[in-house]
Write an enzyme that holds these catalytic residues in place. Structure first.
Site, PDB file in Angstrom:
ATOM      1  CG  ASP A 119      -0.235  -0.034   2.527  1.00 47.71           C
ATOM      2  OD1 ASP A 119       0.962  -0.364   2.552  1.00 47.71           O
ATOM      3  OD2 ASP A 119      -0.870   0.262   3.553  1.00 47.71           O
ATOM      4  CD  GLU A 120       4.589   2.700   3.267  1.00 46.48           C
ATOM      5  OE1 GLU A 120       4.893   3.909   3.293  1.00 46.48           O
ATOM      6  OE2 GLU A 120       4.637   1.963   4.266  1.00 46.48           O
TER       7      GLU A 120
END
Length: 369
Positions: free
Chosen positions: A106-107
């Site tokens: 997610d990043e």
């Protein structure tokens, strides 16, 4: 010709796992969602912003999350689905730059100093990326834009959720000055307490100490602290990092004694070995030399034991034997019970460094655990 100043974007999806669940199940929208299995031995993978208002956080024991938010809706994680969405987002990043460094599903960091799209600024690029994520995945992302990685990562947290924060090169020192030193990468609770003992609470406090003084107190880390205090970070965005470790671990339904772990070690070694074989298919020249056994006691103490050899694990049986053998070096009372065990291979090296005639795990080759 001098190098162009870097333009770095850190993109962080907002409550990613929980947001995917809310997107795919409209009945969950606007409600406190906790992505976790229920039970005494489960931990929270993610919490929606509605659950976070009650103090629920990732990595918290699920039973504590349930106490904090009795009305929370628990959803078991579906990592296959999360990985598919992560691939969609990665494709959006790669439309703008080939320099993408994922940190997790997610990043990621993006270096847009040289951009594939004709957008005039890094800020415009970040806006376009966030808009594409919203349009194509129905999810939101926050982003930070800065001249280096660590400042961009701090900035991405400033306007969460669904926000954008830009730190221009001339503003870096002013941006960092009031921040608690705990916001600097690598400064955990122990280091934060040690710095507090010196009267250092903020980045501006840290700047009052000379680099040599910090280095005397903290070694090389002191030099790094000085650099971070002044916004210096020369680490580039690395698009493809070599695998450093392949592992598998499991938490038991009930705590077990060390002597009872052999079948579980063998089962996890089999999973690790399968992952290692997939890695060798992708990079045949990278061979693992280190076997690691990870344990977590019933009181949540984590310990690892490892062995590094001149040879390498040549078969699943070698890996199982080595991992099981590391139990002899645990050194805790025999009555100690364990809630988790893991098996890993690491220490990847060029195959030409190996002597194929060297006996695996020869006497005297063990590294301290």
């Amino acid at each position: 010709m001098p190098a162009l100043p870097r333009k770095i974007i850190h993109v962080d999806m907002d409550a990613f796992y929980a947001s995917v669940e809310q997107r795919d199940d409209p009945s969950l929208r606007g409600r406190p969602v906790v992505v976790a299995w229920r039970g005494n031995r489960s931990v929270v993978c993610a919490a929606s912003y509605e659950a976070r208002t009650f103090g629920v956080r990732s990595a918290m024991p699920a039973v504590r999350a349930e106490r904090l938010c009795p009305q929370a809706i628990f959803v078991p994680p579906d990592f296959v689905r999360y990985k598919a969405v992560s691939r969609q987002i990665r494709e959006i990043f790669e439309r703008h730059t080939e320099l993408v460094e994922p940190l997790s599903l997610d990043e990621a960091y993006l270096d847009v100093t040289v951009c594939r799209t004709p957008l005039p600024t890094a800020t415009a690029t970040a806006q376009a990326i966030r808009a594409a994520i919203r349009e194509e995945t129905s999810l939101t992302a926050s982003a930070g834009v800065a001249p280096n990685k660590f400042v961009a990562k701090i900035a991405s947290d400033f306007r969460k959720p669904d926000g954008l924060f830009v730190v221009r090169p001339d503003d870096v020192l002013d941006f960092l000055a009031p921040l608690p030193v705990g916001r600097l990468p690598g400064v955990g609770r122990v280091m934060e307490a040690r710095l507090a003992g010196l009267g250092i609470g903020s980045v501006s406090d840290l700047r009052t100490f000379a680099r040599d003084d910090l280095e005397r107190r903290f070694g090389r880390w002191g030099r790094r602290l000085h650099e971070l205090a002044f916004g210096i970070d020369e680490h580039p965005v690395v698009s493809e990092r070599p695998t450093l470790q392949i592992s598998a671990e499991d938490t038991f339904a009930s705590d077990l004694l060390l002597d009872d772990l052999a079948p579980h070690i063998a089962r996890l070694a089999e999973k690790t070995w399968a992952g290692y074989q997939r890695e060798l298919e992708q990079a045949p020249g990278r061979l693992a030399r280190t076997v690691v056994l990870k344990l977590k006691t019933s009181d949540f103490r984590i310990l690892t034991r490892s062995v590094t050899t001149p040879g390498r694990p040549a078969s699943l049986e070698d890996l199982v034997d080595a991992a099981c053998g590391l139990r002899e070096r645990v050194g805790l009372p025999s009555r100690t019970r364990y809630r988790l065990v893991g098996v890993a291979v690491s220490g990847f090296s060029d195959p030409h460094a190996f002597d194929p005639q060297t006996e695996l795990f020869a006497e005297g080759s063990s590294s301290p655990g």
